[in-house]
Motif scaffolding. Structure first.
Motif, PDB file in Angstrom:
ATOM      1  N   ALA A 209      -8.723   0.604  20.374  1.00  0.00           N
ATOM      2  CA  ALA A 209      -9.247   0.455  19.018  1.00  0.00           C
ATOM      3  C   ALA A 209      -8.723   1.549  18.103  1.00  0.00           C
ATOM      4  N   VAL A 210      -8.696   2.788  18.589  1.00  0.00           N
ATOM      5  CA  VAL A 210      -8.185   3.902  17.784  1.00  0.00           C
ATOM      6  C   VAL A 210      -6.701   3.701  17.489  1.00  0.00           C
ATOM      7  N   ARG A 211      -5.945   3.280  18.508  1.00  0.00           N
ATOM      8  CA  ARG A 211      -4.502   3.088  18.308  1.00  0.00           C
ATOM      9  C   ARG A 211      -4.218   2.022  17.263  1.00  0.00           C
ATOM     10  N   LEU A 212      -4.908   0.891  17.372  1.00  0.00           N
ATOM     11  CA  LEU A 212      -4.664  -0.202  16.432  1.00  0.00           C
ATOM     12  C   LEU A 212      -5.131   0.168  15.027  1.00  0.00           C
ATOM     13  N   THR A 213      -6.245   0.866  14.924  1.00  0.00           N
ATOM     14  CA  THR A 213      -6.729   1.268  13.602  1.00  0.00           C
ATOM     15  C   THR A 213      -5.816   2.315  12.980  1.00  0.00           C
ATOM     16  N   ARG A 214      -5.267   3.187  13.809  1.00  0.00           N
ATOM     17  CA  ARG A 214      -4.310   4.175  13.297  1.00  0.00           C
ATOM     18  C   ARG A 214      -3.062   3.474  12.750  1.00  0.00           C
ATOM     19  N   GLU A 215      -2.585   2.459  13.468  1.00  0.00           N
ATOM     20  CA  GLU A 215      -1.418   1.721  12.989  1.00  0.00           C
ATOM     21  C   GLU A 215      -1.753   0.944  11.721  1.00  0.00           C
ATOM     22  N   ALA A 226      -9.918   1.287   5.728  1.00  0.00           N
ATOM     23  CA  ALA A 226      -9.124   1.469   6.949  1.00  0.00           C
ATOM     24  C   ALA A 226      -9.114   2.946   7.339  1.00  0.00           C
ATOM     25  N   ALA A 227      -8.953   3.815   6.342  1.00  0.00           N
ATOM     26  CA  ALA A 227      -9.008   5.261   6.607  1.00  0.00           C
ATOM     27  C   ALA A 227     -10.396   5.664   7.077  1.00  0.00           C
ATOM     28  N   GLY A 228     -11.437   5.102   6.453  1.00  0.00           N
ATOM     29  CA  GLY A 228     -12.794   5.433   6.849  1.00  0.00           C
ATOM     30  C   GLY A 228     -13.099   5.015   8.272  1.00  0.00           C
ATOM     31  N   LEU A 229     -12.627   3.829   8.663  1.00  0.00           N
ATOM     32  CA  LEU A 229     -12.866   3.369  10.028  1.00  0.00           C
ATOM     33  C   LEU A 229     -12.140   4.252  11.033  1.00  0.00           C
ATOM     34  N   LEU A 230     -10.901   4.633  10.721  1.00  0.00           N
ATOM     35  CA  LEU A 230     -10.173   5.522  11.623  1.00  0.00           C
ATOM     36  C   LEU A 230     -10.897   6.858  11.754  1.00  0.00           C
ATOM     37  N   ALA A 231     -11.359   7.421  10.641  1.00  0.00           N
ATOM     38  CA  ALA A 231     -12.085   8.691  10.695  1.00  0.00           C
ATOM     39  C   ALA A 231     -13.361   8.544  11.516  1.00  0.00           C
ATOM     40  N   LEU A 232     -14.068   7.448  11.325  1.00  0.00           N
ATOM     41  CA  LEU A 232     -15.294   7.201  12.090  1.00  0.00           C
ATOM     42  C   LEU A 232     -15.012   7.163  13.585  1.00  0.00           C
ATOM     43  N   MET A 233     -13.948   6.456  13.980  1.00  0.00           N
ATOM     44  CA  MET A 233     -13.605   6.368  15.394  1.00  0.00           C
ATOM     45  C   MET A 233     -13.232   7.741  15.959  1.00  0.00           C
ATOM     46  N   LEU A 234     -12.425   8.498  15.221  1.00  0.00           N
ATOM     47  CA  LEU A 234     -12.008   9.813  15.703  1.00  0.00           C
ATOM     48  C   LEU A 234     -13.209  10.738  15.889  1.00  0.00           C
ATOM     49  N   THR A 274     -12.672  13.422   4.293  1.00  0.00           N
ATOM     50  CA  THR A 274     -12.819  14.255   3.101  1.00  0.00           C
ATOM     51  C   THR A 274     -11.827  13.824   2.025  1.00  0.00           C
ATOM     52  N   ARG A 275     -10.566  13.610   2.425  1.00  0.00           N
ATOM     53  CA  ARG A 275      -9.550  13.178   1.470  1.00  0.00           C
ATOM     54  C   ARG A 275      -9.830  11.770   0.967  1.00  0.00           C
ATOM     55  N   THR A 276     -10.291  10.910   1.853  1.00  0.00           N
ATOM     56  CA  THR A 276     -10.517   9.513   1.472  1.00  0.00           C
ATOM     57  C   THR A 276     -11.662   9.382   0.481  1.00  0.00           C
ATOM     58  N   LEU A 277     -12.749  10.095   0.720  1.00  0.00           N
ATOM     59  CA  LEU A 277     -13.899  10.001  -0.174  1.00  0.00           C
ATOM     60  C   LEU A 277     -13.578  10.500  -1.579  1.00  0.00           C
ATOM     61  N   SER A 278     -12.604  11.399  -1.676  1.00  0.00           N
ATOM     62  CA  SER A 278     -12.269  11.952  -2.993  1.00  0.00           C
ATOM     63  C   SER A 278     -11.240  11.108  -3.743  1.00  0.00           C
ATOM     64  N   THR A 279     -10.663  10.113  -3.067  1.00  0.00           N
ATOM     65  CA  THR A 279      -9.583   9.356  -3.707  1.00  0.00           C
ATOM     66  C   THR A 279      -9.790   7.850  -3.711  1.00  0.00           C
ATOM     67  N   HIS A 280     -10.839   7.338  -3.037  1.00  0.00           N
ATOM     68  CA  HIS A 280     -11.042   5.900  -2.945  1.00  0.00           C
ATOM     69  C   HIS A 280     -12.490   5.541  -3.264  1.00  0.00           C
ATOM     70  N   PRO A 281     -12.718   4.306  -3.705  1.00  0.00           N
ATOM     71  CA  PRO A 281     -14.100   3.843  -3.851  1.00  0.00           C
ATOM     72  C   PRO A 281     -14.821   3.914  -2.512  1.00  0.00           C
ATOM     73  N   VAL A 282     -16.070   4.313  -2.538  1.00  0.00           N
ATOM     74  CA  VAL A 282     -16.814   4.506  -1.289  1.00  0.00           C
ATOM     75  C   VAL A 282     -17.158   3.161  -0.660  1.00  0.00           C
ATOM     76  N   GLY A 283     -16.917   3.053   0.652  1.00  0.00           N
ATOM     77  CA  GLY A 283     -17.248   1.849   1.408  1.00  0.00           C
ATOM     78  C   GLY A 283     -18.072   2.193   2.631  1.00  0.00           C
ATOM     79  N   PRO A 284     -18.622   1.184   3.318  1.00  0.00           N
ATOM     80  CA  PRO A 284     -19.524   1.417   4.457  1.00  0.00           C
ATOM     81  C   PRO A 284     -18.909   2.226   5.593  1.00  0.00           C
ATOM     82  N   TYR A 285     -17.645   1.967   5.933  1.00  0.00           N
ATOM     83  CA  TYR A 285     -17.048   2.724   7.036  1.00  0.00           C
ATOM     84  C   TYR A 285     -16.860   4.195   6.657  1.00  0.00           C
ATOM     85  N   GLN A 286     -16.559   4.437   5.395  1.00  0.00           N
ATOM     86  CA  GLN A 286     -16.432   5.821   4.950  1.00  0.00           C
ATOM     87  C   GLN A 286     -17.769   6.551   5.045  1.00  0.00           C
TER      88      GLN A 286
END
Length: 414
Positions: A209-215, A226-234, A274-286
């Motif tokens: 799951a981490v590998r596919l989300t990273r890709e 997508a960034a939020g989900l990857l951060a959540l998994m990590l 941290t970078r994603t929250l400052s540059t994208h609209p907030v979503g559930p995975y974030q």
């Protein structure tokens, strides 16, 4: 996993994507790629990995696809039409510097997560076609016989044909991406807390799951979710090693040895969210990643900033209300305002979709124990254990019930 196995697994989606884009026949293309992988496993182990492995696999898979079409005598007309459509140079070995340049991962994920499929079928097809797992490996992951999983995958491929699924960008990319993210989220959760079986965790599934989300994040760097989900998994998987004891027993978050947490993964996940929250609209995975980051920042369980966790759950409930979010929020509420306030919330949840779910009773038991009602807590722990499908969770819950009973016996004799 050997280097050859890793290379074959990571090459599978690119080769399959190339064939499906070229011929549009998912079922045959997938069979052809599987045959090419078998050939590669034998040849590469014996002779070494070729200089251009993706080109090698694509050429062999193309030939296997042509063989499959030719062998279907009952469909001679289709065989002739499809084979004639194969470019002649596609059957020749590519020049030394020609590797497949196009990455079809995203389109392949969209195809495997087609809305015509059920969630279990989406996960199975994603693991087979994109993650490169064998049918036996997928069957073992979900504790079903190989034959059952093979039938599930075959039905999924047939359903794609019936639904007229195409290897192309979806008409509604935002909705399609949401489905893909959800499937990857479910895949990770199944690996992190297995729904059944003797083991609490399935690191092979979380790794996939981490590998596919990273890709996916690499393909869609402008997707905040997508960034939020990857951060959540990590951030979540960083705690994986500390979640079980020497005998595989469950260790709850508050009791984990935080020196065993993967600090490199925490740093990567925290920086990403941290970078994603400052540059994208907030979503559930974030928001979920931000909650995980708050837990990761605490040196001890006592240092956890529970008011911030509760505020984030309040935000998550507004963005994506669900019974699971409400249950997790109740835990945070219990830490901030006391267990009785949280128990009042659980009373409402018992009339919803979590009624009869073991996690609801486990949380109730935890709150009752904190409130000092050990008799009721012990009964709730035992009920949760009866409902849990995972053996490690069952043992943990029964041990907690025994602890409550021992505390009651002690208090009765003093």
């Amino acid at each position: 996993m050997t280097d050859v196995e890793h290379l074959l697994r990571t090459s599978t989606p690119r080769v399959l994507g190339t064939l499906v884009r070229r011929y549009g026949d998912f079922a045959r293309c997938e069979d052809a790629v599987q045959e090419a992988l078998i050939d590669a496993a034998t040849a590469w182990t014996r002779d070494g990995v070729p200089e251009h492995p993706l080109g090698w696999l694509t050429t062999v898979a193309t030939r296997r696809y042509a063989d499959l079409v030719r062998s279907d005598a009952a469909r001679e007309r289709r065989e002739r039409a499809v084979f004639e459509a194969v470019p002649r140079d596609a059957l020749l070995a590519p020049p030394p510097d020609a590797e497949p340049a196009r990455d079809d991962l995203l389109e392949l994920l969209f195809l495997c997560c087609h809305p015509a499929l059920t969630a279990p079928a989406q996960m199975a097809l994603t693991l087979r076609a994109v993650a490169g797992l064998t049918t036996a490996e997928i069957a073992a992951a979900f504790l079903v016989p190989d034959k059952t999983m093979g039938q599930r995958i075959s039905r999924a491929k047939q359903r794609l044909v019936e639904a007229g699924a195409r290897f192309a960008p979806p008409a509604d990319p935002d909705r399609a991406l949401a489905v893909v993210l959800h499937v990857l989220y479910l895949l990770f959760n199944e690996g992190y807390s297995a729904s059944a079986g003797p083991r609490l965790r399935r690191p092979d599934l979380t790794a996939q799951a981490v590998r596919l989300t990273r890709e996916l994040h690499a393909r869609l760097p402008d997707s905040g979710e997508a960034a939020g989900l990857l951060a959540l998994m990590l951030l979540t998987e960083a705690r994986g090693a500390a979640r079980t004891g020497p005998d595989g027993e469950l260790v709850p978050l508050a009791e984990q040895d935080r020196s065993r947490w993967d600090r490199a993964a925490i740093a990567e996940g925290t920086d990403l969210i941290t970078r994603t929250l400052s540059t994208h609209p907030v979503g559930p995975y974030q928001v979920q990643a931000a909650i995980a980051a708050v837990h990761s920042e605490a040196a001890t369980a006592r240092d956890t900033d529970w008011p911030q966790v509760l505020a984030l759950y309040d935000l998550l409930e507004r963005l994506a209300p669900s019974a699971v979010t409400a249950l997790n929020r109740a835990v945070a509420l219990g830490e901030v305002r006391g267990p009785r306030a949280a128990l009042d919330v659980l009373a409402e949840l018992e009339r919803g979709p979590l009624a009869g779910h073991h996690r609801l009773f486990a949380v109730r038991a935890h709150l009752l124990e904190r409130a000092g009602d050990r008799t009721a807590a012990g009964e709730a722990f035992r009920r949760a254990a009866r409902l849990a499908g995972n053996v490690a969770e069952q043992r943990f819950l029964l041990l907690r019930a025994a602890r409550c009973a021992a505390a009651e016996d002690f208090s009765a004799t003093t």
